[in-house]
Scaffold this motif. Structure first.
Motif, PDB file in Angstrom:
ATOM      1  N   HIS A 154       0.711  -1.187  -0.111  1.00  0.00           N
ATOM      2  CA  HIS A 154       0.068   0.221  -0.084  1.00  0.00           C
ATOM      3  C   HIS A 154       0.647   1.066  -0.182  1.00  0.00           C
ATOM      4  CE1 HIS A 154      -2.864  -3.029   1.955  1.00  0.00           C
ATOM      5  NE2 HIS A 154      -3.196  -2.784   0.845  1.00  0.00           N
ATOM      6  N   VAL A 155       0.469   2.292  -0.767  1.00  0.00           N
ATOM      7  CA  VAL A 155       1.208   3.588  -0.720  1.00  0.00           C
ATOM      8  C   VAL A 155       0.899   4.122   0.493  1.00  0.00           C
ATOM      9  CG1 VAL A 155       1.308   5.829  -1.890  1.00  0.00           C
ATOM     10  CG2 VAL A 155       0.876   3.666  -3.193  1.00  0.00           C
ATOM     11  N   VAL A 156       2.191   4.507   1.145  1.00  0.00           N
ATOM     12  CA  VAL A 156       1.892   5.262   2.340  1.00  0.00           C
ATOM     13  C   VAL A 156       2.283   6.795   2.415  1.00  0.00           C
ATOM     14  CG1 VAL A 156       2.233   3.215   3.668  1.00  0.00           C
ATOM     15  CG2 VAL A 156       4.463   4.369   3.148  1.00  0.00           C
ATOM     16  N   TRP A 157       3.210   7.069   1.403  1.00  0.00           N
ATOM     17  CA  TRP A 157       3.599   8.456   1.174  1.00  0.00           C
ATOM     18  C   TRP A 157       4.201   8.586  -0.147  1.00  0.00           C
ATOM     19  CZ3 TRP A 157       8.834   9.741   0.923  1.00  0.00           C
ATOM     20  CH2 TRP A 157       9.660   8.912   1.627  1.00  0.00           C
ATOM     21  N   LEU A 158       4.506   9.928  -0.633  1.00  0.00           N
ATOM     22  CA  LEU A 158       5.050  10.050  -1.922  1.00  0.00           C
ATOM     23  C   LEU A 158       6.431  10.924  -1.799  1.00  0.00           C
ATOM     24  CD1 LEU A 158       1.987  11.370  -4.021  1.00  0.00           C
ATOM     25  CD2 LEU A 158       2.773   9.062  -3.625  1.00  0.00           C
ATOM     26  N   MET A 159       7.412  10.332  -2.533  1.00  0.00           N
ATOM     27  CA  MET A 159       8.465  11.211  -2.603  1.00  0.00           C
ATOM     28  C   MET A 159       8.540  11.987  -3.933  1.00  0.00           C
ATOM     29  SD  MET A 159      12.351  10.201  -2.969  1.00  0.00           S
ATOM     30  CE  MET A 159      12.676   9.537  -1.476  1.00  0.00           C
ATOM     31  N   GLY A 160       8.786  13.395  -3.919  1.00  0.00           N
ATOM     32  CA  GLY A 160       8.715  14.256  -4.843  1.00  0.00           C
ATOM     33  C   GLY A 160      10.045  14.672  -5.101  1.00  0.00           C
ATOM     34  N   ILE A 161      10.717  14.819  -6.382  1.00  0.00           N
ATOM     35  CA  ILE A 161      12.012  15.477  -6.723  1.00  0.00           C
ATOM     36  C   ILE A 161      11.641  16.271  -7.817  1.00  0.00           C
ATOM     37  CG2 ILE A 161      14.074  14.674  -7.703  1.00  0.00           C
ATOM     38  CD1 ILE A 161      13.733  11.877  -6.868  1.00  0.00           C
ATOM     39  N   SER A 162      12.168  17.584  -7.554  1.00  0.00           N
ATOM     40  CA  SER A 162      12.117  18.714  -8.489  1.00  0.00           C
ATOM     41  C   SER A 162      13.303  19.227  -8.928  1.00  0.00           C
ATOM     42  CB  SER A 162      10.979  19.724  -7.905  1.00  0.00           C
ATOM     43  OG  SER A 162       9.959  18.932  -7.637  1.00  0.00           O
ATOM     44  N   GLU A 163      13.598  19.664 -10.023  1.00  0.00           N
ATOM     45  CA  GLU A 163      14.483  20.555 -10.651  1.00  0.00           C
ATOM     46  C   GLU A 163      14.272  21.756 -11.235  1.00  0.00           C
ATOM     47  OE1 GLU A 163      18.043  19.863 -14.091  1.00  0.00           O
ATOM     48  OE2 GLU A 163      16.291  18.525 -13.919  1.00  0.00           O
ATOM     49  N   ASP A 164      14.741  22.733 -10.997  1.00  0.00           N
ATOM     50  CA  ASP A 164      14.390  24.132 -11.774  1.00  0.00           C
ATOM     51  C   ASP A 164      14.778  24.212 -12.951  1.00  0.00           C
ATOM     52  OD1 ASP A 164      14.169  26.835 -12.147  1.00  0.00           O
ATOM     53  OD2 ASP A 164      14.628  27.507 -10.221  1.00  0.00           O
ATOM     54  N   ILE A 165      14.002  24.173 -13.898  1.00  0.00           N
ATOM     55  CA  ILE A 165      14.138  24.338 -15.351  1.00  0.00           C
ATOM     56  C   ILE A 165      13.879  25.835 -15.811  1.00  0.00           C
ATOM     57  CG2 ILE A 165      13.998  21.970 -15.637  1.00  0.00           C
ATOM     58  CD1 ILE A 165      11.421  22.336 -16.825  1.00  0.00           C
ATOM     59  N   THR A 166      13.658  26.784 -15.223  1.00  0.00           N
ATOM     60  CA  THR A 166      13.203  28.069 -15.543  1.00  0.00           C
ATOM     61  C   THR A 166      14.370  28.646 -16.642  1.00  0.00           C
ATOM     62  OG1 THR A 166      12.486  28.558 -13.418  1.00  0.00           O
ATOM     63  CG2 THR A 166      12.831  30.595 -14.790  1.00  0.00           C
ATOM     64  N   GLU A 167      15.451  28.448 -16.300  1.00  0.00           N
ATOM     65  CA  GLU A 167      16.324  29.065 -17.445  1.00  0.00           C
ATOM     66  C   GLU A 167      16.399  28.485 -18.760  1.00  0.00           C
ATOM     67  OE1 GLU A 167      21.278  29.904 -17.770  1.00  0.00           O
ATOM     68  OE2 GLU A 167      20.385  29.177 -15.795  1.00  0.00           O
ATOM     69  N   ARG A 168      16.220  26.788 -18.545  1.00  0.00           N
ATOM     70  CA  ARG A 168      16.018  26.136 -19.811  1.00  0.00           C
ATOM     71  C   ARG A 168      14.891  26.426 -20.610  1.00  0.00           C
ATOM     72  NH1 ARG A 168      14.273  20.167 -19.337  1.00  0.00           N
ATOM     73  NH2 ARG A 168      12.358  21.234 -20.174  1.00  0.00           N
ATOM     74  N   LYS A 169      13.717  26.747 -19.815  1.00  0.00           N
ATOM     75  CA  LYS A 169      12.677  27.041 -20.402  1.00  0.00           C
ATOM     76  C   LYS A 169      12.706  28.568 -21.094  1.00  0.00           C
ATOM     77  CE  LYS A 169       9.237  24.212 -19.882  1.00  0.00           C
ATOM     78  NZ  LYS A 169       8.315  23.426 -20.831  1.00  0.00           N
ATOM     79  N   GLN A 170      13.402  29.257 -20.563  1.00  0.00           N
ATOM     80  CA  GLN A 170      13.676  30.800 -20.993  1.00  0.00           C
ATOM     81  C   GLN A 170      14.448  30.579 -22.405  1.00  0.00           C
ATOM     82  OE1 GLN A 170      15.396  32.652 -17.832  1.00  0.00           O
ATOM     83  NE2 GLN A 170      13.438  33.394 -16.880  1.00  0.00           N
ATOM     84  N   ILE A 171      15.626  29.694 -22.284  1.00  0.00           N
ATOM     85  CA  ILE A 171      16.130  29.436 -23.551  1.00  0.00           C
ATOM     86  C   ILE A 171      15.436  28.900 -24.820  1.00  0.00           C
ATOM     87  CG2 ILE A 171      18.323  28.384 -24.373  1.00  0.00           C
ATOM     88  CD1 ILE A 171      19.464  28.562 -21.689  1.00  0.00           C
ATOM     89  N   GLU A 172      14.528  28.019 -24.289  1.00  0.00           N
ATOM     90  CA  GLU A 172      13.588  27.234 -25.205  1.00  0.00           C
ATOM     91  C   GLU A 172      13.019  28.009 -25.915  1.00  0.00           C
ATOM     92  OE1 GLU A 172      11.834  24.067 -23.155  1.00  0.00           O
ATOM     93  OE2 GLU A 172      13.538  22.734 -23.209  1.00  0.00           O
ATOM     94  N   GLU A 173      11.989  29.255 -24.938  1.00  0.00           N
ATOM     95  CA  GLU A 173      11.357  30.073 -25.692  1.00  0.00           C
ATOM     96  C   GLU A 173      12.124  31.277 -26.597  1.00  0.00           C
ATOM     97  OE1 GLU A 173       7.682  32.220 -26.286  1.00  0.00           O
ATOM     98  OE2 GLU A 173       8.110  30.256 -25.467  1.00  0.00           O
ATOM     99  N   ALA A 174      13.233  31.602 -26.188  1.00  0.00           N
ATOM    100  CA  ALA A 174      13.984  32.424 -26.958  1.00  0.00           C
ATOM    101  C   ALA A 174      14.448  31.742 -28.220  1.00  0.00           C
ATOM    102  CB  ALA A 174      15.414  32.804 -26.137  1.00  0.00           C
ATOM    103  N   LEU A 175      14.694  30.413 -28.200  1.00  0.00           N
ATOM    104  CA  LEU A 175      15.199  29.723 -29.423  1.00  0.00           C
ATOM    105  C   LEU A 175      13.853  29.541 -30.151  1.00  0.00           C
ATOM    106  CD1 LEU A 175      17.351  26.532 -28.224  1.00  0.00           C
ATOM    107  CD2 LEU A 175      17.843  28.559 -29.639  1.00  0.00           C
ATOM    108  N   ARG A 176      12.619  29.401 -29.740  1.00  0.00           N
ATOM    109  CA  ARG A 176      11.357  29.420 -30.484  1.00  0.00           C
ATOM    110  C   ARG A 176      11.108  30.759 -31.070  1.00  0.00           C
ATOM    111  NH1 ARG A 176       9.480  25.910 -26.533  1.00  0.00           N
ATOM    112  NH2 ARG A 176       8.776  27.530 -25.044  1.00  0.00           N
TER     113      ARG A 176
END
Length: 434
Positions: A154-176
């Motif tokens: 049975h699931v008793v809790w969740l582990m969350g892992i997060s990475e800040d990709i704001t800079e990558r998103k900004q670069i992707e938007e600039a590239l687009r």
């Protein structure tokens, strides 16, 4: 009583045991003794020690991880977060983030999708996703939900892992945006433009190219475009392209390409390697229609052949004319001698003789003016009077003379400070400069 303690066997081995004892009682309640058991729990103790070590390592990894690691309970509330996560969230204390619903950190446009992923995680499904967080300026994260289960599954809790990709998103938007601007510019440019990847295959053509060939993007993709190259240039074009591609060097080539009307047009194709930092990405090429230039070039070639032929005829004619010049000169000389003898013998001077002399003189003059210098030039027989002179002075005198005739013009001479001594014919040099 119950007691855990270490026990040394006769062999000297230290092992953990669990000792338990219960009192033996008479009916009156008096203790008459004890009955006890000793069980070896060394493996259990070892397992507990490994569990503690594992927990310690986990906490150490979480604490020193450069990404945000957090725990979410079954109610969707954040219960813990490592230092990297706190820094990412711009808070200094874990208490400022613990107890908050995870979903409240998600922007409104992504909230429904993340709620669905949370529900799947509680059902035991791991998911990886990206989302936009609330707040200004906007931040973007790449995260995952990893369900943690108990022994019963049975699931008793969740582990969350997060990475800040704001800079990558900004670069992707600039590239687009850059890509969009490039395609608008390329489709508006009056030249044919193509792109290729690292596999040497073309993957994009601008609208001018497609209009020129009358074919679709799908038909031109890969090596499809090369099918329109004229057979005479096909092999050479591909060899030039492949050789430049292998060396990552710019190239330039001319070839005929079949147009929408079925005719062939001449193109000048210039290719340049594309790099993203130090990474080779392929080639971009631009083609200019040089059909008119090629026509002029061909016309000039034909004109050159005609001029050379005419020059040969002219040279032969001049040889004949120069030879024929001797005839009127000889006649002119004989007529003068005859007239001189008549005068010496007392005969009157006849007007017709003067007319004949004038006609011969005019003819000779025209022949000399028209033929002599040209004949010598074409024979390479122009005589040069070479003498040591300063080229600076010759050119300066020539320009000064020209300026006297054209005072409204401006001439700037770029020359050395010191004299340039050469063996030259100053008159011929002045003719060239003039």
């Amino acid at each position: 009583f119950k007691l855990e303690y270490r026990f040394q066997t006769p062999a000297g081995i230290i092992t953990w045991v669990l000792g338990e004892a219960k009192p033996l009682l008479e009916k009156s309640g008096r203790v008459t003794g004890y009955v006890g058991t000793i069980n070896d729990i060394n493996e259990q103790k070892r397992a507990e020690e490994l569990l503690r070590e594992s927990e310690s390592r986990y906490r150490s990894i979480v604490s020193h991880s450069p990404v945000c690691i957090h725990e979410i309970n079954l109610q969707g509330t954040i219960t813990s977060m490592n230092p990297a996560g706190l820094t990412m969230m711009d808070v200094s204390e874990e208490s400022a983030i613990c107890g908050l619903p995870y979903i409240e950190a998600v922007s409104s446009e992504d909230r429904k999708r993340i709620e669905e992923l949370l529900a799947k995680a509680y059902a035991g499904e791991t998911s990886v996703f990206e989302f936009k967080a609330i707040g200004t300026p906007a931040k973007f994260y790449k995260s995952c939900f990893a369900p943690i289960k108990n022994n019963e599954g049975h699931v008793v809790w969740l582990m969350g892992i997060s990475e800040d990709i704001t800079e990558r998103k900004q670069i992707e938007e600039a590239l687009r945006e850059s890509e969009s601007r490039f395609r608008v510019m390329a489709n508006s440019a009056p030249v044919l433009i193509w792109l290729s990847g690292t596999d040497k295959l073309c993957n994009w053509f601008n609208q001018v190219w497609l209009d020129y060939t009358g074919r679709s993007m799908e038909q031109e993709m890969g090596n499809g475009w090369a099918q329109g190259i004229h057979p005479d240039e096909y092999k050479g074009c591909l060899e030039t392209y492949i050789a430049a591609f292998d060396l990552r060097e710019p190239f330039s080539m001319e070839y005929r390409l079949r147009k929408a009307d079925g005719q062939y047009g001449w193109l000048l194709d210039n290719g340049i390697p594309l790099y993203e930092g130090q990474i080779f990405k392929g080639y971009i090429g631009s083609c200019v229609d040089i059909s008119n230039h090629k026509k002029i070039e061909n016309d000039l070639h034909l004109a050159k052949i005609a001029a050379e032929s005419a020059s040969l005829v002219k040279s032969r004619f001049l040889d004949i004319a120069a030879h024929e010049l001797r005839t009127p000169v000889t006649s002119f000389s004989l007529l003068i001698q005859l007239t001189q003898r008549q005068l010496e013998n007392g005969f009157p001077f006849e007007a017709s003789v003067l007319t004949r002399l004038r006609v011969m003189a005019d003819k000779i003059s025209r022949l000399v003016v028209d033929l002599l210098d040209v004949s010598r030039l074409e024979r390479g027989a122009v005589k040069l009077n070479l003498e040591r002179n300063d080229l600076n002075s010759v050119i300066t005198e020539c320009v000064d003379d020209w300026m006297l005739r054209e005072p409204d013009r401006m001439v700037k001479i770029i020359k050395p400070e010191t004299p340039v001594g050469l063996n030259i014919d100053s008159l011929r040099i002045a003719q060239v400069i003039s």
